[in-house]
Design a protein around this motif. Sequence first.
Motif, short mmCIF file in Angstrom:
data_model
loop_
_atom_site.label_atom_id
_atom_site.label_comp_id
_atom_site.label_asym_id
_atom_site.label_seq_id
_atom_site.Cartn_x
_atom_site.Cartn_y
_atom_site.Cartn_z
N ARG A 206 -38.80 -4.21 -61.28
CA ARG A 206 -39.11 -4.70 -61.90
C ARG A 206 -38.31 -5.05 -63.16
O ARG A 206 -38.69 -5.88 -63.87
N ALA A 207 -37.24 -4.15 -63.45
CA ALA A 207 -36.06 -5.13 -64.29
C ALA A 207 -36.07 -5.93 -63.51
O ALA A 207 -34.83 -7.12 -64.70
N LEU A 208 -34.93 -6.53 -62.60
CA LEU A 208 -34.87 -7.78 -62.16
C LEU A 208 -36.05 -8.57 -62.34
O LEU A 208 -35.85 -10.36 -62.15
N THR A 209 -37.18 -8.28 -61.94
CA THR A 209 -38.10 -9.56 -62.37
C THR A 209 -37.70 -10.22 -63.44
O THR A 209 -38.65 -11.02 -63.41
N GLU A 210 -36.97 -9.55 -64.92
CA GLU A 210 -36.67 -10.22 -65.79
C GLU A 210 -36.41 -11.69 -65.87
O GLU A 210 -36.26 -12.93 -66.00
N GLN A 211 -35.63 -11.60 -64.38
CA GLN A 211 -34.69 -12.78 -63.62
C GLN A 211 -35.23 -13.67 -63.40
O GLN A 211 -34.83 -14.51 -63.20
N LEU A 212 -36.32 -13.37 -62.96
CA LEU A 212 -36.95 -13.81 -62.46
C LEU A 212 -39.11 -14.88 -62.81
O LEU A 212 -39.03 -16.19 -62.75
N VAL A 213 -39.14 -14.36 -64.17
CA VAL A 213 -40.05 -14.67 -64.98
C VAL A 213 -39.67 -16.66 -64.99
O VAL A 213 -39.27 -16.40 -65.73
N GLY A 214 -40.87 -17.00 -64.94
CA GLY A 214 -40.45 -18.27 -65.47
C GLY A 214 -40.07 -19.31 -64.25
O GLY A 214 -39.67 -20.39 -64.49
N GLU A 215 -39.13 -18.73 -63.22
CA GLU A 215 -38.44 -19.79 -62.55
C GLU A 215 -39.28 -20.42 -61.30
O GLU A 215 -39.82 -19.45 -61.20
N ASP A 216 -38.72 -21.36 -61.03
CA ASP A 216 -39.27 -21.76 -59.54
C ASP A 216 -38.89 -20.78 -58.12
O ASP A 216 -37.64 -20.84 -57.99
N PRO A 217 -39.93 -20.15 -58.27
CA PRO A 217 -39.18 -19.87 -56.45
C PRO A 217 -39.10 -19.89 -54.99
O PRO A 217 -38.28 -19.13 -54.53
N ARG A 218 -38.82 -21.12 -55.30
CA ARG A 218 -38.45 -21.83 -54.26
C ARG A 218 -36.91 -22.23 -53.83
O ARG A 218 -35.87 -22.51 -53.32
N ASP A 219 -36.49 -21.69 -55.40
CA ASP A 219 -35.20 -21.76 -56.10
C ASP A 219 -34.01 -20.50 -55.14
O ASP A 219 -33.73 -19.35 -55.53
N VAL A 220 -34.57 -19.75 -54.22
CA VAL A 220 -34.46 -18.65 -53.73
C VAL A 220 -32.89 -18.21 -53.69
O VAL A 220 -32.78 -17.19 -54.76
N HIS A 221 -32.34 -19.32 -53.08
CA HIS A 221 -30.62 -18.61 -53.16
C HIS A 221 -30.35 -18.42 -54.36
O HIS A 221 -28.92 -17.66 -54.88
N ARG A 222 -30.31 -19.49 -56.00
CA ARG A 222 -30.15 -19.41 -56.96
C ARG A 222 -30.29 -17.85 -57.65
O ARG A 222 -30.13 -17.66 -58.35
N LEU A 223 -31.40 -17.80 -56.96
CA LEU A 223 -32.24 -17.23 -57.87
C LEU A 223 -32.09 -15.45 -57.30
O LEU A 223 -32.20 -14.80 -58.29
N ALA A 224 -31.58 -15.49 -55.89
CA ALA A 224 -31.16 -13.64 -55.37
C ALA A 224 -29.70 -13.88 -56.10
O ALA A 224 -29.18 -12.56 -56.89
N GLU A 225 -28.78 -14.88 -56.62
CA GLU A 225 -27.88 -14.80 -57.09
C GLU A 225 -28.33 -15.03 -58.29
O GLU A 225 -26.37 -13.65 -59.41
N LYS A 226 -27.93 -15.28 -58.98
CA LYS A 226 -28.80 -15.00 -60.70
C LYS A 226 -29.12 -13.01 -60.44
O LYS A 226 -28.74 -12.52 -61.11
N MET A 227 -29.64 -12.85 -59.91
CA MET A 227 -29.85 -11.12 -60.12
C MET A 227 -28.99 -10.38 -59.81
O MET A 227 -28.82 -9.55 -60.85
N ILE B 204 -32.60 -6.13 -54.92
CA ILE B 204 -32.29 -7.80 -54.60
C ILE B 204 -33.31 -8.07 -53.24
O ILE B 204 -34.13 -9.03 -53.04
N SER B 205 -32.75 -6.93 -52.45
CA SER B 205 -33.14 -7.16 -50.75
C SER B 205 -34.84 -7.66 -51.21
O SER B 205 -35.31 -8.67 -50.12
N GLY B 206 -35.71 -7.04 -51.62
CA GLY B 206 -37.51 -7.37 -51.52
C GLY B 206 -37.38 -7.98 -51.89
O GLY B 206 -38.45 -8.65 -51.59
N LEU B 207 -36.98 -8.44 -53.55
CA LEU B 207 -37.39 -9.34 -54.13
C LEU B 207 -37.21 -11.06 -54.02
O LEU B 207 -37.73 -11.88 -52.97
N GLU B 208 -35.94 -10.61 -52.49
CA GLU B 208 -35.30 -12.16 -52.19
C GLU B 208 -36.40 -12.05 -50.41
O GLU B 208 -36.60 -13.12 -50.68
N MET B 209 -36.21 -11.02 -50.18
CA MET B 209 -37.27 -11.40 -49.29
C MET B 209 -39.20 -12.00 -49.54
O MET B 209 -39.91 -12.89 -48.50
N ALA B 210 -39.23 -11.10 -50.93
CA ALA B 210 -40.66 -11.90 -51.29
C ALA B 210 -40.00 -13.51 -51.68
O ALA B 210 -41.31 -14.37 -51.24
#
Length: 401
Positions: free
Chosen positions: A50-71, A89-95
């Motif tokens: 839930r804390a990591l999701t702060e780094q994802l909300v508003g982002e384009d989910p297709r940018d998987v590599h960038r978002l995983a590295e951002k987290m 991070i593993s579960g969020l990246e998988m999603a």
Amino acid sequence: MSHPRITRVETAAVRVVGPCLVVRLWAGDTYGLGECYPSAPVAAVDAIVRALTEQLVGEDPRDVHRLAEKMRRWNIFTGGQGGTVVTAISGLEMALWDLAGKLHGVPVYQLFGGAFRKKVRLYADCNAGTVDAAAHHLTELPDPTTPEGRAHFKAVADRALGMGFTALKFDVDDVYGSLRDDDWNRTLNRRQIDRMVGQVEAIRAAIGDEVALAIDMHARFDVPSAIKAARALEPFDLMWLEEPVPPENLAALAEVRRSTAVPICAGENLYTRFPFLDIFRVGAVDVVMPDIAKFGGLAEGRRVAELAELHYLPFAPHNVSGPIGTVAAAHLCAAQSNFTVLEYHALDLDFFEDLVTYAGGTVVTDGHVVLTDAPGYGIDVNEDALRRHEHVKAGIGVFAR
């Protein structure tokens, strides 16, 4: 044209092989599924997700590599190297991969460049021969050198073979407690090694020469003991001997590997791609087995597989996940040329298939995961079944918030 944006995350605490956290990540009306196999109590993993999701909300989910590295970089000083943060991070990246596949309208293996195979071979983990739920409370197994013991191990193996598996794994490390000389040191005595050899001999006799057989030691022993045991098991043509020594000292593992003809497999207790550079550099393994739902996710698994291929070594992921993590790992395995076999750890779970609906029918068919052309992973959750198998102690619920 508007781009999809991540809006929220939902989680569910479920008991499958063990307690795990199912992640459902939303972008508008579309969601992706992931699974964290916790390296800590589920509630702790949930809090970090839930804390990591702060780094994802508003982002384009297709940018998987960038978002995983951002987290990961956001936590570089707070656990981004391993443990609970990386498992979250593993579960969020998988999603994210599932969500990206659905948004692109393609299966996840296509996002990795396509499939070398669509039938992903599994090996059945038979534990120590205690695959029936009622038997998990046993402290001693039958002596494998007796008719009763041989019959026991044959029955366990036959059950897996009857389900279509062509590869099995058994544990030999902690089932003969009364034979130990000491509860704390890592040294095997002759009686323990003889019992291990008897167990493997009984299993090999039961399954014949054509079935692949791996043996797991769960990182419990010192170097001299591991070498003695490995050499004693050489006659049984093992697929591999798994984690004979603890994971922290890769040079010690390399010493065991140099001292035996039995292939050595390890990697389930390493996090991110970085320590795998050292595992190859020191020549510690013949087979590499990161745990996708624990150590960093699918892209991280692909990086390790590519490192293994540079050393002409096989890639065989560790997997104690439920159906979501298993299918996700299968998509990665489909896309890697050096993949050899994926773990299945749910022989004693008659509800495994009930937790999801799968585009391919059953998740496991004749010892394989058969992939389809459905977008994402081609899998969805059965919320009623998740609730029946909720991990109540976590206090999280099933998509409750």
